[in-house]
Design a protein around this motif. Structure first.
Motif, mmCIF file in Angstrom:
data_model
loop_
_atom_site.group_PDB
_atom_site.id
_atom_site.type_symbol
_atom_site.label_atom_id
_atom_site.label_comp_id
_atom_site.label_asym_id
_atom_site.label_seq_id
_atom_site.Cartn_x
_atom_site.Cartn_y
_atom_site.Cartn_z
ATOM 1 N N VAL A 292 1.229 -1.368 -0.120
ATOM 2 C CA VAL A 292 0.332 0.101 -0.108
ATOM 3 C C VAL A 292 0.689 1.633 0.119
ATOM 4 N N GLY A 293 0.797 2.068 -1.208
ATOM 5 C CA GLY A 293 2.056 3.165 -1.232
ATOM 6 C C GLY A 293 1.470 4.634 -0.271
ATOM 7 N N ALA A 294 2.589 5.008 0.097
ATOM 8 C CA ALA A 294 2.254 6.077 0.615
ATOM 9 C C ALA A 294 1.465 5.781 2.627
ATOM 10 N N GLY A 295 2.343 5.116 2.805
ATOM 11 C CA GLY A 295 1.207 4.861 4.376
ATOM 12 C C GLY A 295 1.392 5.813 5.574
ATOM 13 N N GLN A 296 2.498 6.770 5.443
ATOM 14 C CA GLN A 296 2.745 7.241 5.610
ATOM 15 C C GLN A 296 1.905 8.836 5.944
ATOM 16 N N LEU A 297 1.049 8.880 4.843
ATOM 17 C CA LEU A 297 -0.375 9.722 5.064
ATOM 18 C C LEU A 297 -0.722 9.446 6.991
ATOM 19 N N MET A 298 -1.319 7.536 7.111
ATOM 20 C CA MET A 298 -2.099 7.081 7.754
ATOM 21 C C MET A 298 -1.292 7.098 9.064
ATOM 22 N N ALA A 299 0.152 6.417 9.209
ATOM 23 C CA ALA A 299 0.945 7.323 10.176
ATOM 24 C C ALA A 299 2.887 7.516 9.639
ATOM 25 N N ARG A 300 2.587 8.290 10.520
ATOM 26 C CA ARG A 300 5.070 8.648 10.214
ATOM 27 C C ARG A 300 5.588 6.988 10.421
ATOM 28 N N ASP A 301 6.090 6.722 9.778
ATOM 29 C CA ASP A 301 6.431 5.119 9.691
ATOM 30 C C ASP A 301 5.971 4.264 9.855
ATOM 31 N N SER A 302 4.966 4.083 8.914
ATOM 32 C CA SER A 302 4.124 3.259 8.633
ATOM 33 C C SER A 302 4.831 1.701 8.141
ATOM 34 N N ASP A 303 5.664 2.092 6.764
ATOM 35 C CA ASP A 303 5.654 1.011 6.780
ATOM 36 C C ASP A 303 6.914 0.208 7.249
ATOM 37 N N LEU A 304 7.681 0.645 8.903
ATOM 38 C CA LEU A 304 8.566 0.013 9.513
ATOM 39 C C LEU A 304 7.832 -0.375 10.616
ATOM 40 N N HIS A 305 6.354 0.251 11.165
ATOM 41 C CA HIS A 305 5.117 -0.032 11.963
ATOM 42 C C HIS A 305 5.056 -2.070 11.072
ATOM 43 N N THR A 306 5.019 -1.735 10.070
ATOM 44 C CA THR A 306 3.756 -2.538 9.658
ATOM 45 C C THR A 306 5.034 -4.126 9.339
ATOM 46 N N ALA A 307 6.096 -3.557 8.861
ATOM 47 C CA ALA A 307 6.874 -4.606 9.183
ATOM 48 C C ALA A 307 7.474 -5.449 9.935
ATOM 49 N N ARG A 308 7.415 -4.098 11.008
ATOM 50 C CA ARG A 308 7.145 -4.795 12.368
ATOM 51 C C ARG A 308 6.345 -6.087 13.083
ATOM 52 N N ALA A 309 5.164 -5.862 12.349
ATOM 53 C CA ALA A 309 3.263 -6.213 12.914
ATOM 54 C C ALA A 309 4.113 -7.516 11.982
ATOM 55 N N ALA A 310 4.019 -7.904 10.641
ATOM 56 C CA ALA A 310 4.276 -9.071 10.087
ATOM 57 C C ALA A 310 5.386 -10.037 10.328
ATOM 58 N N ALA A 311 6.639 -9.345 10.900
ATOM 59 C CA ALA A 311 7.157 -9.605 11.249
ATOM 60 C C ALA A 311 7.227 -10.702 13.102
ATOM 61 N N ALA A 312 6.485 -10.059 13.703
ATOM 62 C CA ALA A 312 5.801 -10.434 14.643
ATOM 63 C C ALA A 312 5.055 -11.295 14.819
ATOM 64 N N THR A 313 4.413 -11.474 13.510
ATOM 65 C CA THR A 313 3.203 -12.152 13.413
ATOM 66 C C THR A 313 3.398 -13.330 12.141
ATOM 67 N N GLY A 314 4.650 -13.453 11.560
ATOM 68 C CA GLY A 314 4.995 -14.351 11.250
ATOM 69 C C GLY A 314 4.354 -14.097 9.140
ATOM 70 N N VAL A 315 3.557 -13.531 9.278
ATOM 71 C CA VAL A 315 3.052 -13.088 7.616
ATOM 72 C C VAL A 315 4.011 -12.362 7.213
ATOM 73 N N ALA B 137 -4.020 2.591 15.987
ATOM 74 C CA ALA B 137 -3.419 1.573 17.150
ATOM 75 C C ALA B 137 -1.923 0.891 16.278
ATOM 76 N N GLY B 138 -1.110 2.029 15.332
ATOM 77 C CA GLY B 138 0.039 1.743 14.659
ATOM 78 C C GLY B 138 0.250 0.041 14.730
ATOM 79 N N GLN B 139 1.689 -0.050 15.464
ATOM 80 C CA GLN B 139 1.906 -1.386 14.604
ATOM 81 C C GLN B 139 1.119 -2.419 15.572
ATOM 82 N N ARG B 140 0.026 -1.770 16.899
ATOM 83 C CA ARG B 140 -0.565 -2.822 17.291
ATOM 84 C C ARG B 140 -1.496 -3.264 16.731
ATOM 85 N N GLY B 141 -2.111 -2.385 16.264
ATOM 86 C CA GLY B 141 -3.138 -2.148 15.565
ATOM 87 C C GLY B 141 -3.241 -3.320 14.289
ATOM 88 N N VAL B 142 -1.859 -3.072 13.429
ATOM 89 C CA VAL B 142 -1.641 -3.974 12.410
ATOM 90 C C VAL B 142 -1.469 -5.520 13.002
#
Length: 424
Positions: free
Chosen positions: A101-124, A380-385
């Motif tokens: 999803v492009g331009a995720g910064q619109l929703m949250a600063r450092d959105s790609d890092l939040h999403t990356a960490r959430a993916a790693a935490a869930t294994g997805v 809710a940021g990374q936790r929300g993802v």
């Protein structure tokens, strides 16, 4: 009693409820969407939630799911369930990937890092967007050894195409996902009414400004006459400067941020993209190659004839062509055309675990989740993802249990049927 991801998630929520705690994000999509809209700016909501034209394709996507009903089977002893799947050499804990999803910064600063960490935490697996706000190398570092793929927009500059592919290989991407359906932007009234394109303000172009080939192209650019000076123009320039690599004052003096934006707008996607371009990709990378944006059976056949490893049946979440065929309807036709052995993924319209079940029953090997996790990010940021991912997997697991299915191979066409009175 067996405790699959569905029961685990339920128990987490209910036990926390005894202590007066509620989930970080709503567990139903309608309330999740409402909360995300409340938490988002007008421009963020227009870009992420908006669709093409009158929004008919977005409605088509949902109505397609509403035309199918799940048929539970009883007394099959489905106490233990296996949701895992091997996909192009990537082991998935469930048949779900996070869509680019492009331009995720619109929703949250450092959105790609939040999403990356959430993916790693869930294994997805997370499919890094080519239009991200964080260089892929930084996102990969945040994920450790967790699986990641990379989305490629085919630029008009072939050197940049090769550079992005090489970087994807270097970060250990499990596949290259080439998006086909955005050679030009669709007509998106929500963005147009606000005059808002995030990339024009330097948002979502970090894969480019971190790329050596792109930087050389931007350095060669001679800026035209200065833009008209307005308050909005100054704000846009400051946004460009803040989001460009390097120091603020140096960026402000150098003009590099504006040059990068102008260069990006000229070359980011190739309107002349054709099968001839795609035919070269097997010589340019050893990664599995996935074509995203397939809707017609003939295009699906052609992709596999050219040696592609997988396709994603997708209409870009309804953001490109108004009144397009629903992705779920296209999935049925595509699967029939290519047969049972080819790897076919699907996105556009997935909102719940029950939707994932329906898509698998109608021919998908896995699905890509888009807006739901972005809404979780907004709330809710990374936790929300993480919670959105957990909720979707939990509902898929419980749907399997209540339908008498013990593994993904058991989710077959006979477990869904057309809803009476609704044309399929």
């Amino acid at each position: 009693m067996a405790a699959g991801p569905g029961r685990v998630r339920q128990n987490q929520v209910y036990r926390a409820g005894v202590l007066g705690r509620r989930p970080a994000v709503p567990t139903d999509f309608a309330e999740l969407e409402r909360r995300a809209r409340k938490a988002s700016s007008r421009t963020a909501w227009a870009y992420v939630a908006g669709g093409a034209g009158l929004g008919r394709t977005m409605r088509n996507n949902r109505e397609a799911f509403d035309r199918w009903a799940i048929v539970p089977r009883m007394l099959r002893g489905a106490a233990d369930r296996d949701l895992s799947r091997d996909l192009l050499g990537t082991r998935l804990p469930a048949p779900i990937l996070l869509a680019p999803v492009g331009a995720g910064q619109l929703m949250a600063r450092d959105s790609d890092l939040h999403t990356a960490r959430a993916a790693a935490a869930t294994g997805v697996p997370y499919v890094y967007t080519n239009q991200g706000g964080t260089p892929m190398e930084d996102a990969a570092a945040a994920m450790g050894d967790s699986p990641r793929w990379f989305q490629l927009y085919w630029s008009t500059d072939e050197g940049l195409v090769d550079s992005l592919i090489q970087r994807a290989e270097a970060i250990g991407a499990g596949a290259l996902v080439i998006t086909l359906d955005t050679t030009v932007l669709g007509w998106r009234p929500q963005d147009l009414n606000l005059g808002s394109l995030p990339f024009a303000r330097g948002l979502g172009i970090a894969q480019y400004t971190s790329d050596p080939r792109f930087r050389s192209l931007a350095a060669e650019r001679v800026l035209e006459n200065p833009a008209e000076v307005t308050l909005a123009a100054v704000r846009s320039l400051l946004t460009m400067v803040r989001n460009h690599p390097g120091g603020f004052l140096d960026n402000l003096r150098s003009g590099r941020p504006r040059a990068s934006v102008e260069t990006f707008l000229d070359i980011y996607s190739n309107p002349r993209l054709s099968w001839d371009h795609i035919a070269t990709v097997r010589e340019r990378t050893s990664l599995p190659v996935v074509l995203k944006g397939i809707l017609h059976p003939d295009d699906a056949r052609r992709a596999f004839e050219l040696g592609m490893d997988a396709i994603v049946v997708s209409n870009h979440g309804g953001r490109q062509v108004d009144s397009s065929i629903a992705a779920l309807d296209a999935l049925i036709q595509v699967r029939e055309a290519v047969g049972p052995e080819k790897t076919v993924l699907m996105d556009s319209g997935i909102r719940s675990g029950a939707d994932v079940f329906t898509a698998l029953a109608l021919g998908a090997d896995a699905v890509l989740l888009g807006r739901p996790y972005m809404y979780g990010l907004a709330v809710a940021g990374q936790r929300g993802v993480e919670e959105v991912i957990a909720n979707v997997i939990a509902e898929l697991d419980l749907t399997m249990a209540l339908t008498g299915v013990t593994d993904l191979a058991g989710i077959t066409r006979d477990l869904v049927q057309p809803v009476p009175g609704r044309a399929v």
